[in-house]
Design an enzyme around this catalytic site. Structure first.
Site, PDB file in Angstrom:
ATOM      1  N   ASP A 208       0.837  -1.195   0.000  1.00 47.93           N
ATOM      2  CA  ASP A 208       0.000   0.000   0.000  1.00 47.93           C
ATOM      3  C   ASP A 208       0.881   1.258   0.000  1.00 47.93           C
ATOM      4  O   ASP A 208       1.879   1.314   0.728  1.00 47.93           O
ATOM      5  CB  ASP A 208      -0.867  -0.036   1.275  1.00 47.93           C
ATOM      6  CG  ASP A 208      -1.987   0.973   1.261  1.00 47.93           C
ATOM      7  OD1 ASP A 208      -2.820   0.908   0.350  1.00 47.93           O
ATOM      8  OD2 ASP A 208      -2.031   1.826   2.171  1.00 47.93           O
ATOM      9  N   GLU A 258      15.736 -14.309  -0.364  1.00 54.42           N
ATOM     10  CA  GLU A 258      16.229 -15.282   0.613  1.00 54.42           C
ATOM     11  C   GLU A 258      15.260 -16.480   0.686  1.00 54.42           C
ATOM     12  O   GLU A 258      15.689 -17.633   0.705  1.00 54.42           O
ATOM     13  CB  GLU A 258      16.288 -14.559   1.963  1.00 54.42           C
ATOM     14  CG  GLU A 258      16.884 -15.323   3.090  1.00 54.42           C
ATOM     15  CD  GLU A 258      16.630 -14.571   4.395  1.00 54.42           C
ATOM     16  OE1 GLU A 258      16.866 -13.334   4.457  1.00 54.42           O
ATOM     17  OE2 GLU A 258      16.182 -15.236   5.359  1.00 54.42           O
TER      18      GLU A 258
HETATM   19  C1  GLC Z   1      -4.410   2.951  -0.716  1.00 55.85           C
HETATM   20  C2  GLC Z   1      -5.556   1.970  -0.640  1.00 55.85           C
HETATM   21  C3  GLC Z   1      -6.772   2.697  -0.146  1.00 55.85           C
HETATM   22  C4  GLC Z   1      -6.477   3.232   1.235  1.00 55.85           C
HETATM   23  C5  GLC Z   1      -5.233   4.110   1.223  1.00 55.85           C
HETATM   24  C6  GLC Z   1      -4.740   4.394   2.599  1.00 55.85           C
HETATM   25  O1  GLC Z   1      -4.621   3.938  -1.662  1.00 55.85           O
HETATM   26  O2  GLC Z   1      -5.748   1.386  -1.898  1.00 55.85           O
HETATM   27  O3  GLC Z   1      -7.907   1.887  -0.115  1.00 55.85           O
HETATM   28  O4  GLC Z   1      -7.563   3.977   1.694  1.00 55.85           O
HETATM   29  O5  GLC Z   1      -4.165   3.488   0.549  1.00 55.85           O
HETATM   30  O6  GLC Z   1      -4.190   3.234   3.156  1.00 55.85           O
END
Ligand code: GLC
Length: 539
Positions: A208, A258
């Site tokens: 993310d 690894e």
């Molecule tokens: C990313 C995710 C989204 C989330 C954001 C904060 O963009 O796809 O759904 O709200 O990150 O974590």
């Protein structure tokens, strides 16, 4: 090509766990539901699944606010259920990717609670970005940055003695404090998390906000904070895309290597990288960094032949040579579904949007590289555009008002069977899906889609099976063919041609003979409007 690099042309299916299939009757999908759905996904023909976050979380941003990175939230199951899911997927040949959230955690994370209880300047606070406010009483935020989901990027805390105190940085919501990646303990804890899940057998991670993590060390004011907040995708150059982030991805790649060295199974890192250009994007997928990064420009392109050609060409140019392949995506849990995006936003979708979405899917599946599909895309689900305000849960709506209410409509629980909600998504007398499903979802239920060979499901299934069977598809290059305006056509490998007619009027087909696969009715010699097709162009 290295045969172990399975990810180069993999098709991964994004499972938004809370909306996939509910096994407990509480109206929220769960890991046992995902396990029950694996045979369906096997039949569809995907190579792997990416599971949206299922970790303990107060769910302010549906799990992207993680309170414990190494456990399962009871709403979704437990670690034993997780292990069953991984082994069932392994038996079916489906890889499992987890969603890891390293830019921020939840304000309920024990380390953030410790930071709140500790003094300014303490090691506990150093794991986050705490700073004194500006102005006479420190009552103004430390800088002028905006949060992605509305409002300032800083919130003020009440110190343990009850007085208004320091501020902490959160680039999303106040419930999602940003980690300070300059603090070695933070990096070390993420190592523990990676190894925890790799030891349980996962095949990799979707990362993310992978251009986040590091902020400019001085946390200076932005010259143009309004511009930083204009789009949902990050453009604040002081808060994103700092050079140090690449060292983290090199390190994570080494951890994956690894594990690969031990058993030969290549683990995958795919980043959610929102940066301004394809060239910047390419820096994240250099040979010793992330294997893949979602290329969002295709998703952002309007339904227009020139726009599509430009983003495809740029991606091929800039990403070829990095050692990676382009990672195509048209839909995800943050975006309006293609059926609606390409058509009129009528409840239930429009025929035009559906035809274009099917054509775009066939185009994507013919492009060189990997592709990600978002649950429900294979059913041709439209965005649910008329959810009433009182059911909306997206923090963007809460923090900005209706102007930006964009994410609940693609997260409505999937329809599986039957004529009325809950359409087999959940069972039990009192079971109510966590977001209401519209009546027209009956038309899209998986049982119905499987029985109807003209459904989107069959198009995706046939496309995926042909990708697996034909050497021309998947990894490699493309060669543009001359066409009339409004039409794109390209050749792949030895004689596979894909053409898309972006206009409404039929055009002559670029290849004589019957198509191998088409996104709609496609008589020999003609490519109808809003249609894509694949042919083998025998010499
Ligand atoms: C990313 C995710 C989204 C989330 C954001 C904060 O963009 O796809 O759904 O709200 O990150 O974590």
């Amino acid at each position: 090509m290295n045969r172990h690099q399975w990810w180069r042309d993999a098709v991964i299916y994004q499972v938004y766990v809370r909306s996939f299939l509910d096994s407990t009757g509480d109206g929220i999908g769960d890991l046992a539901g995902v396990r029950a759905g694996l045979p369906y996904l096997r039949k569809l023909g995907v190579d792997g699944i990416w599971l949206s976050p299922f970790y303990p979380s107060p769910q302010h941003d549906h799990g992207y606010d993680v309170a414990d990175y190494r456990d399962v939230d009871p709403v979704f199951g437990d670690l034993a259920e997780f292990d069953l899911l991984v082994s069932a997927a392994r038996r079916l040949g489906i890889k499992v990717l987890l969603d890891i959230v390293p830019n921020h955690c939840s304000s309920e994370h024990p380390w953030f609670r410790e930071a709140l209880a500790a003094a300014p300047g303490s090691p506990e606070r150093a794991r986050f970005h705490f700073a004194d406010g500006r102005g006479p009483d420190g009552a103004e935020p430390p800088n002028n940055w905006h949060a992605m989901f509305g409002g300032p990027a800083w919130s003020r805390v009440t110190e343990p003695d009850g007085r208004p105190g320091q501020w902490y940085l959160h680039m999303f919501t106040p419930e999602q404090p940003d980690w300070n990646w300059r603090e070695p303990e933070v990096a070390a804890d993420f190592d523990r998390t990676l190894r925890f899940w790799l030891d349980r057998g996962v095949d990799g991670f979707r990362i993310d906000v992978a251009a986040g993590l590091f902020k400019h060390p001085e946390l200076p004011d932005s010259p143009d904070p309004e511009a930083d907040a204009r789009t949902r995708d990050s453009v604040n150059p002081l808060a994103w895309n700092q050079p140090e982030v690449h060292d983290v991805w090199r390190h994570w790649r080494a951890v994956c290597e690894e594990y690969t060295a031990r058993d030969g199974r290549e683990r995958l890192l795919v980043g959610e990288v929102s940066v301004p250009t394809a060239r910047e994007h390419a820096r994240y997928v250099r040979a010793d960094e992330l294997h893949q990064a979602f290329f969002f420009d295709l998703l952002g392109a309007p339904w227009d032949a020139d726009a599509f050609r430009k983003v495809i060409s740029e991606a091929m140019e800039d990403i070829a040579g990095t050692g990676s392949t382009v990672t195509w995506v048209l839909n995800n849990h943050d975006q309006v579904r293609t059926v609606t995006r390409y058509g009129e936003p009528a409840p239930g979708g429009s025929g035009l949007g559906a035809a274009r979405a099917r054509a775009a899917a066939l185009l994507m599946l013919a492009l060189p590289g990997a592709a990600y599909i978002y649950q429900g895309e294979e059913l041709g689900l439209p965005e649910v555009v008329d959810l009433p305000d009182e059911v909306l849960t997206d923090p963007i709506f809460r923090r900005t008002g209706s102007r930006a209410r964009i994410r609940d409509g693609c997260r409505v629980p999937l329809p599986w069977s039957g004529q009325a909600s809950p359409f087999g998504f959940t069972t039990g007398a009192l079971a109510k899906p966590w977001l209401p499903q519209p009546e027209y979802f009956a038309e899209y239920a998986t049982h119905r889609a499987l029985a109807d060979t003209r459904s989107s499901w069959h198009l995706y299934r046939d496309g995926l099976h042909l990708r697996a069977a034909l050497d021309q598809l998947g990894d490699g290059t493309l060669h543009w063919l001359d066409t009339q305006p409004g039409v794109l056509a390209f050749a792949r490998g030895d004689g596979l041609v894909c053409a898309v007619n972006f206009t409404a009027a039929p055009v002559p087909a670029p290849v004589a003979g019957t198509p191998l696969l088409a996104s709609g009715p496609c008589p020999t010699g003609v490519l109808p409007g809003s249609t894509a097709a694949w042919w083998i162009d025998a010499p």
